[in-house]
Design a protein around this motif. Sequence first.
Motif, mmCIF file in Angstrom:
data_model
loop_
_atom_site.group_PDB
_atom_site.id
_atom_site.type_symbol
_atom_site.label_atom_id
_atom_site.label_comp_id
_atom_site.label_asym_id
_atom_site.label_seq_id
_atom_site.Cartn_x
_atom_site.Cartn_y
_atom_site.Cartn_z
ATOM 1 N N ARG A 129 107.245 19.970 73.189
ATOM 2 C CA ARG A 129 107.010 20.125 74.628
ATOM 3 C C ARG A 129 106.095 21.314 74.917
ATOM 4 N N GLU B 289 109.365 25.838 71.910
ATOM 5 C CA GLU B 289 109.381 24.769 72.897
ATOM 6 C C GLU B 289 108.988 25.270 74.283
ATOM 7 N N GLU B 290 108.369 24.347 75.025
ATOM 8 C CA GLU B 290 107.932 24.596 76.393
ATOM 9 C C GLU B 290 107.068 25.851 76.490
ATOM 10 N N LEU C 49 103.941 17.328 81.144
ATOM 11 C CA LEU C 49 103.295 18.473 80.504
ATOM 12 C C LEU C 49 101.893 18.696 81.063
ATOM 13 N N ARG D 129 110.736 30.142 73.463
ATOM 14 C CA ARG D 129 110.776 29.094 74.486
ATOM 15 C C ARG D 129 110.350 29.666 75.836
ATOM 16 N N PHE E 146 108.845 25.177 82.990
ATOM 17 C CA PHE E 146 108.611 23.749 82.809
ATOM 18 C C PHE E 146 109.655 22.928 83.554
ATOM 19 N N ASN E 147 110.900 23.355 83.526
ATOM 20 C CA ASN E 147 111.958 22.586 84.200
ATOM 21 C C ASN E 147 112.294 23.208 85.556
#
Length: 552
Positions: free
Chosen positions: A388, A356-357, A542, A332, A551-552
């Motif tokens: 994601r 993910e991400e 995205l 991730r 990403f966050n």
Amino acid sequence: MIKLAYFYLTIIAMALMVSCNKQTPSKKVPAPPPTEDKEDPPPPPPPPVVPTSLIYQKTDGSLGYNYYANQGETNKVNLIPDFSMAGYKGGGVAIPHSVAIKKTLSPLSGDNRSQIQQAIDEVSALTPDANGIRGVIALLGGVYEVSDRLNINHSGVILRGIGQGADGTVLKATKKEQHTLINIAGTATSQSGSTINITTPYVGTGSKGFRVANVSGIAQGDRIVVERTPNQAWIDDLDMAQYGWTTDYYVVQYERKVVAVTEDSITLDAPVVDPIQVKYGGGKVYTFNPTGRITNCGIENLRLTSVYDNDDDENHGWIGIELREAENCWVRGVTCQYFGYSAVTLNTGAKNNTVEECAMLDPKSVTTGARKYSFNINGTACLNLIQRCFTRGGRHDYVTGAKVPGPNVFLDCVATKTYNDIGPHHRWATGLLFDNIVGDEIRVRNRGASGTGHGWAGAQTLFYNCTSLSKTIVVESPKGALNWGIGCKGLGRSGAGFWESWNVPVQPRSLYLAQLKDRLGSQAVSNIATQAQLSGAISGMLTAWAGEGSFN
């Protein structure tokens, strides 16, 4: 005389009066209805609407399913399968965040491979905790030149940086040969039980159980392989002999867990994703013991880059991260840039992992076959979730290889500047869900003589609410199987597969998340999904993120 006449006249008059006063009997007349107003009785309720969609939402919000017949068949015994067991620990389980740091490293001038590998080996020697985790190797910010592959071969080892941006933790692959930068790998598993024939004549897609010749030696909780063993009739009906398809090569193994055993049947944790028919060779089961497989390893918050000489350079970092014989692991928050083949490849024995991400940016290699497969599921990898993620400049960005057994899921991913299609790439990958994928070419089809004679690329492949920004979406179906395009949008569509709600997205927005909620509840969805996914705003986020920074 006068008096006598008067007497008689009086008698006659009285007689006439009596006769006139008598009433003639008549039939009884019913009483008139009351004059007050009354409502008309309600009409009978309309017959219930029978949904025709293969998947639909019930009034309580849960999913309903309709049986269907496969291409060229009439027996409606198949269901769109439940994909929700894909992902870390069977789906719906949050990836660990609060893990103790056991080693902390800073970048050295020159080659850093030795210091990173030594830290991996030291943490690998520690005793795992109750959750099977040994600890984190923390890489502080900066650039770490790495001259060769880093190997994680023991469970519970986590390699973590401070971020995937260019100003975060950067591992730079400097070796001028094709190689994998980070390899997470256990050892191969082995069969531990004898094979037992499946006796149900037709085991449909979506089924989680079937009869077997005997249940001796099979118990609840056992790991098991469901083996589909095709015959020549299957190859002939698909017309694949012309491309060199053989029965031995197309035996496919599906890894499952036994959840119940009766006197002649077994029930599995995950569905069958390719019909098993006696007329096409049937199938077998056997138990096995994956003692060599490693678990609970993670790669987090890193940027991986590779040296290269030019855009077509073939001699440099090839794969960012590869998982093999690894279960319940994760990748991730990792951005890979300039690698020739993939950011992440999930290979044989990779099961129930989550990616993910992550991002694959600007791959450097010749733009041709076996190159630029950004997020790739290969070998016997199954029950994996890739969500994601973002790509730029790949060929087959979200893709599977030959005979990959499902379920496997790609959820909420975006591909930009692509050179080829998203989907199963070749040779009968089964049980694939592409859920809210945005890209250009999106296809499942008979590739015929392409490559080395790929033929049918996939079966039981579902494109669900996918978007092609500038190309046609292709959905073709082979005989005895089915592929689906549901709620998809694009420049156009082609192929005689199953189509529903073209250019109009369907509800629920995500099939994977809805199936997960039905199986495990809302908390399971909250554990693995972001608010942007739940609201439907994820693809725009995205695209704006594009793999730069967290990403966050």
